[in-house]
Design a protein around this motif. Structure first.
Motif, mmCIF file in Angstrom:
data_model
loop_
_atom_site.group_PDB
_atom_site.id
_atom_site.type_symbol
_atom_site.label_atom_id
_atom_site.label_comp_id
_atom_site.label_asym_id
_atom_site.label_seq_id
_atom_site.Cartn_x
_atom_site.Cartn_y
_atom_site.Cartn_z
ATOM 1 N N PHE A 55 -2.555 15.053 12.743
ATOM 2 C CA PHE A 55 -1.496 14.200 12.198
ATOM 3 C C PHE A 55 -0.468 13.803 13.254
ATOM 4 C CE2 PHE A 55 -3.254 16.274 8.514
ATOM 5 C CZ PHE A 55 -3.172 15.342 7.504
ATOM 6 N N HIS A 56 -0.824 13.932 14.535
ATOM 7 C CA HIS A 56 0.189 13.658 15.550
ATOM 8 C C HIS A 56 0.567 12.180 15.624
ATOM 9 C CE1 HIS A 56 -3.401 12.484 17.834
ATOM 10 N NE2 HIS A 56 -2.604 11.849 18.677
ATOM 11 N N GLU A 57 -0.295 11.278 15.160
ATOM 12 C CA GLU A 57 0.033 9.850 15.182
ATOM 13 C C GLU A 57 0.698 9.384 13.884
ATOM 14 O OE1 GLU A 57 -3.435 7.635 16.130
ATOM 15 O OE2 GLU A 57 -3.491 8.284 18.232
ATOM 16 N N VAL A 58 0.759 10.251 12.890
ATOM 17 C CA VAL A 58 1.385 9.899 11.610
ATOM 18 C C VAL A 58 2.872 10.234 11.695
ATOM 19 C CG1 VAL A 58 1.423 10.319 9.118
ATOM 20 C CG2 VAL A 58 -0.753 10.365 10.374
ATOM 21 N N PRO A 59 3.778 9.300 11.429
ATOM 22 C CA PRO A 59 5.214 9.616 11.472
ATOM 23 C C PRO A 59 5.626 10.476 10.288
ATOM 24 C CG PRO A 59 4.887 7.370 10.695
ATOM 25 C CD PRO A 59 3.525 7.881 11.089
ATOM 26 N N ALA A 60 6.672 11.252 10.464
ATOM 27 C CA ALA A 60 7.211 12.053 9.367
ATOM 28 C C ALA A 60 7.905 11.148 8.355
ATOM 29 C CB ALA A 60 8.189 13.094 9.904
ATOM 30 N N SER A 61 7.999 11.622 7.141
ATOM 31 C CA SER A 61 8.620 10.829 6.081
ATOM 32 C C SER A 61 10.118 10.702 6.322
ATOM 33 C CB SER A 61 8.352 11.490 4.728
ATOM 34 O OG SER A 61 9.032 10.802 3.686
ATOM 35 N N ARG A 62 10.632 9.502 6.131
ATOM 36 C CA ARG A 62 12.074 9.269 6.227
ATOM 37 C C ARG A 62 12.758 9.327 4.874
ATOM 38 N NH1 ARG A 62 12.539 4.172 10.520
ATOM 39 N NH2 ARG A 62 11.504 5.232 12.289
ATOM 40 N N ASP A 63 12.002 9.213 3.802
ATOM 41 C CA ASP A 63 12.556 9.260 2.450
ATOM 42 C C ASP A 63 11.542 9.986 1.568
ATOM 43 O OD1 ASP A 63 13.610 8.885 -0.067
ATOM 44 O OD2 ASP A 63 14.096 6.773 0.230
ATOM 45 N N ASN A 64 11.717 11.298 1.418
ATOM 46 C CA ASN A 64 10.744 12.099 0.672
ATOM 47 C C ASN A 64 10.616 11.643 -0.775
ATOM 48 O OD1 ASN A 64 10.433 13.557 2.999
ATOM 49 N ND2 ASN A 64 11.549 15.356 2.292
ATOM 50 N N THR A 65 11.739 11.387 -1.417
ATOM 51 C CA THR A 65 11.708 11.014 -2.833
ATOM 52 C C THR A 65 10.923 9.721 -3.044
ATOM 53 O OG1 THR A 65 13.851 12.086 -3.174
ATOM 54 C CG2 THR A 65 13.120 10.513 -4.846
ATOM 55 N N ARG A 66 11.183 8.732 -2.219
ATOM 56 C CA ARG A 66 10.479 7.448 -2.359
ATOM 57 C C ARG A 66 8.992 7.599 -2.061
ATOM 58 N NH1 ARG A 66 9.245 2.817 0.591
ATOM 59 N NH2 ARG A 66 9.492 0.862 -0.572
ATOM 60 N N ASP A 67 8.657 8.391 -1.054
ATOM 61 C CA ASP A 67 7.240 8.572 -0.729
ATOM 62 C C ASP A 67 6.509 9.327 -1.831
ATOM 63 O OD1 ASP A 67 7.271 7.145 1.586
ATOM 64 O OD2 ASP A 67 7.482 8.859 2.925
ATOM 65 N N PHE A 68 7.182 10.295 -2.478
ATOM 66 C CA PHE A 68 6.545 10.979 -3.599
ATOM 67 C C PHE A 68 6.298 10.019 -4.759
ATOM 68 C CE2 PHE A 68 7.654 15.223 -1.838
ATOM 69 C CZ PHE A 68 6.435 15.842 -2.060
ATOM 70 N N GLN A 69 7.213 9.092 -4.968
ATOM 71 C CA GLN A 69 7.021 8.098 -6.021
ATOM 72 C C GLN A 69 5.846 7.178 -5.717
ATOM 73 O OE1 GLN A 69 10.847 6.185 -6.185
ATOM 74 N NE2 GLN A 69 11.803 7.829 -7.377
ATOM 75 N N CYS A 70 5.553 6.982 -4.444
ATOM 76 C CA CYS A 70 4.447 6.106 -4.037
ATOM 77 C C CYS A 70 3.136 6.864 -3.862
ATOM 78 C CB CYS A 70 4.805 5.392 -2.735
ATOM 79 S SG CYS A 70 6.231 4.284 -2.849
ATOM 80 N N TRP A 71 3.142 8.169 -4.112
ATOM 81 C CA TRP A 71 1.923 8.967 -3.955
ATOM 82 C C TRP A 71 0.888 8.498 -4.980
ATOM 83 C CZ3 TRP A 71 1.704 13.991 -1.155
ATOM 84 C CH2 TRP A 71 0.454 14.594 -1.248
ATOM 85 N N ARG A 72 -0.251 8.045 -4.509
ATOM 86 C CA ARG A 72 -1.302 7.539 -5.394
ATOM 87 C C ARG A 72 -2.206 8.673 -5.867
ATOM 88 N NH1 ARG A 72 -4.073 2.814 -2.079
ATOM 89 N NH2 ARG A 72 -5.650 3.207 -3.703
ATOM 90 N N ASP A 73 -2.696 8.538 -7.086
ATOM 91 C CA ASP A 73 -3.538 9.568 -7.684
ATOM 92 C C ASP A 73 -4.796 8.950 -8.283
ATOM 93 O OD1 ASP A 73 -4.169 12.195 -8.345
ATOM 94 O OD2 ASP A 73 -3.283 12.022 -10.337
ATOM 95 N N ASP A 74 -5.333 7.944 -7.616
ATOM 96 C CA ASP A 74 -6.536 7.295 -8.130
ATOM 97 C C ASP A 74 -7.777 8.053 -7.662
ATOM 98 O OD1 ASP A 74 -6.768 6.613 -5.442
ATOM 99 O OD2 ASP A 74 -5.889 4.633 -5.736
ATOM 100 N N ARG A 75 -8.930 7.473 -7.927
ATOM 101 C CA ARG A 75 -10.188 8.148 -7.624
ATOM 102 C C ARG A 75 -10.368 8.381 -6.126
ATOM 103 N NH1 ARG A 75 -15.058 6.157 -6.227
ATOM 104 N NH2 ARG A 75 -14.311 4.027 -6.546
ATOM 105 N N LEU A 76 -9.928 7.425 -5.316
ATOM 106 C CA LEU A 76 -10.085 7.569 -3.881
ATOM 107 C C LEU A 76 -9.166 8.631 -3.287
ATOM 108 C CD1 LEU A 76 -10.365 3.796 -2.840
ATOM 109 C CD2 LEU A 76 -12.219 5.459 -3.127
ATOM 110 N N MET A 77 -8.115 8.998 -4.027
ATOM 111 C CA MET A 77 -7.169 9.999 -3.535
ATOM 112 C C MET A 77 -7.305 11.317 -4.285
ATOM 113 S SD MET A 77 -5.559 8.460 -1.122
ATOM 114 C CE MET A 77 -4.190 9.558 -0.886
ATOM 115 N N ALA A 78 -8.417 11.533 -4.953
ATOM 116 C CA ALA A 78 -8.586 12.745 -5.766
ATOM 117 C C ALA A 78 -8.518 14.016 -4.925
ATOM 118 C CB ALA A 78 -9.917 12.678 -6.524
#
Length: 422
Positions: A218-241
Motif C-alpha cells: 500500500f505504499h503508493e496508496v495515500p492515507a485518508s484525509r477524511d475518514n468519515t467521508r471515506d467510510f460513507q463511500c465504502w462500497r459493499d457490492d459483489r466486487l467488493m465482497a
C-alpha cells in the motif's frame, strides 16, 4: 507489562506482596492516572477512584492503558473464583468482544483461546493484519478515477476553458482530464491509514513484521484525509465482497466504531471497554441466539418513566432487555457481578437497589404481574438459578436470578424460551 483485574488497587509505594488485585506502579504512571481520572471524571466517566495520596482503585473498565512514561497496564475481567489464569481471563474477554461487536474472527477456537498471551489491543491489531493479509492474497481492488493534469501531450479530454486561460509562457502544456487505473479509492485509503497506525502502535514482533510487509503493498496508496467521508463511500457490492471482513477492524482502529467504550476512541496506545456494557451486549447476543424466530427483542427500551410531573414524564426507566410476543412481555437486566449462591445471609451479593429497579420495571412495563430476570455471569459459586423472588404474597410479580455461561452463552435454569413460545 503490569497485569491486574478490574477494580484492582494501584500504588506507587513498595509492596511486600503483589497480585492481580493490587500492584505497585512507577510514581510517574501513578500521577498520570490521577490526572486522567480527574479529567475524565469531570466529563462523567469514571476511570479510577482515589483512596488516598498513595492508593487508587481502577473502575470497571478492561483493556490496556499505556502511560506517557511507557508503563503498560493490562486490565482483565474477573470471571471465576480464586487465582485466575490471565490467559483464560483474556480469552474470555476476547470471545465476548468478538460476539458482542460482531467481529469476523477466524481463530477463536478453544485451543487458541487458552493460549492467548497478548494484550487486547495487540490482538485487535493482529486480527486486522490477518484480515489484510487475506485480502492482499485475494487481490487489492483498483478502479478508474478522473485526474486533471498539465501534460506536454494530449491525453484524455482537453479542458477547453482552462486551456484558453493558459498564460503565454505555458501555451505548450495541455490542460487535460484523463482516467487513471490504480488503488487510490476510499477503501484502500482507510486501510492505509489503519495500517500506518498499527505500524506505530504495535509492540508485538509478529505484528511489527507483518505490518511492515503489508506496508509495501500500500505504499503508493495515500492515507485518508477524511475518514468519515471515506467510510460513507465504502462500497459493499459483489466486487467488493472480500473487503467486508476487514471493515470492522479498520473502523475500530481508526476510532470510527467503538460502541462500547465510554472513553470514545483509541487514545494513543490505550484501549478500554466498560465491562458492564460488554456483558450487556453479550447477554443480548445470547438471547438472540436462543429466542425463536418472530420474537421481538428490544435492548435499552425506554418507553416508560417512573412518574409524571407537570404533565411530562420524569425519571426514565430503561431495562436492558424487553421481549414481547403476542401479548407476552418479559423484562431482563444484566449485571456484571459475581454472586455467591451459598451466602444467603449476605443476600447472595445482590444489591437492594437492583431489586428496587426491577420492581419499578415490573410495575411500569408488566403492569404489576409477570416474571422478570436478573442475569449474572456463571461462576463456581453461582452455577444454577436461585429460588424465585416474589414481590407479593401471591407471586403475581416475581423475579428469577439466573447465571449466564460465558463460554457457551447458555442461560442456566430459566424457562424463558418455553414461556415465549407458549
Amino acid at each position: 507489562m503490569i497485569l491486574v483485574h478490574e477494580h484492582a488497587r494501584l500504588t506507587s509505594a513498595p509492596l511486600q506482596e503483589e497480585g492481580m488485585h493490587q500492584r505497585c506502579i512507577p510514581p510517574s504512571a501513578f500521577d498520570w492516572l490521577c490526572r486522567q481520572g480527574r479529567l475524565l471524571g469531570s466529563g462523567g466517566v469514571s476511570l479510577v477512584q482515589m483512596e488516598d495520596q498513595r492508593w487508587l482503585r481502577l473502575d470497571g473498565h478492561v483493556g490496556l492503558i499505556e502511560t506517557p512514561c511507557g508503563t503498560r497496564i493490562e486490565i482483565l475481567p474477573k470471571t471465576v473464583d480464586g487465582n485466575e489464569d490471565p490467559a483464560r481471563s483474556r480469552a474470555t474477554l476476547l470471545a465476548m468482544l468478538q460476539r458482542c461487536l460482531d467481529l469476523p474472527v477466524r481463530d477463536l477456537g478453544e485451543a487458541s483461546l487458552q493460549t492467548h498471551t497478548m494484550p487486547v489491543s495487540e490482538w485487535i491489531m493482529q486480527q486486522f493484519l490477518l484480515a489484510l493479509e487475506t485480502l492482499v492474497q485475494r487481490g487489492v481492488r483498483c478502479d478508474y478515477r478522473a485526474e486533471q493534469d498539465q501534460l506536454r501531450h494530449l491525453r484524455g479530454r482537453l479542458l477547453i476553458a482552462q486551456q484558453l486561460r493558459q498564460p503565454a509562457g505555458r501555451a505548450h502544456l495541455f490542460q487535460v482530464e484523463h482516467q487513471v487505473f490504480d488503488a487510490d479509492r476510499p477503501e484502500n485509503r482507510l486501510i492505509r491509514s489503519a495500517l500506518d497506525k498499527v505500524r506505530g502502535l504495535t509492540r508485538d514482533p509478529g505484528n511489527w513484521r507483518l505490518s511492515h510487509e503489508l506496508a509495501h503493498v500500500f505504499h503508493e496508496v495515500p492515507a485518508s484525509r477524511d475518514n468519515t467521508r471515506d467510510f460513507q463511500c465504502w462500497r459493499d457490492d459483489r466486487l467488493m465482497a472480500h473487503y467486508r471482513d476487514i471493515r470492522p477492524w479498520v473502523a475500530m482502529i481508526l476510532g470510527e466504531r467503538n460502541p462500547l467504550a465510554m472513553l470514545g476512541q483509541w487514545q494513543g496506545r490505550s484501549l478500554l471497554f466498560p465491562m458492564q456494557r460488554v456483558f450487556e451486549r453479550f447477554v443480548g447476543w445470547a438471547l438472540r441466539l436462543h429466542l425463536p424466530v418472530g420474537v421481538r427483542l428490544r435492548e435499552q427500551a425506554a418507553s416508560q418513566s417512573l412518574c409524571r410531573h407537570e404533565g411530562g414524564a420524569m425519571f426514565q426507566l430503561q431495562p436492558d432487555f424487553l421481549i414481547d410476543q403476542s401479548g407476552f412481555c418479559w423484562v431482563g437486566d444484566a449485571k456484571w457481578k459475581r454472586l455467591d449462591a451459598g451466602n444467603r445471609a449476605n443476600k447472595y451479593g445482590i444489591s437492594q437497589a437492583d431489586l428496587y429497579q426491577l420492581f419499578a420495571y415490573g410495575q411500569k412495563y408488566l403492569g404489576g404481574q409477570g416474571r422478570m430476570s436478573l442475569i449474572y455471569p456463571r461462576t463456581s459459586s453461582f452455577d444454577e438459578a436461585l429460588p424465585l423472588f416474589n414481590f407479593d404474597d401471591a407471586g403475581v410479580l416475581s423475579l428469577e436470578v439466573i447465571p449466564l455461561d460465558l463460554r457457551t452463552g447458555e442461560l442456566v435454569g430459566t424457562r424463558l424460551v418455553g414461556r415465549v413460545v407458549g
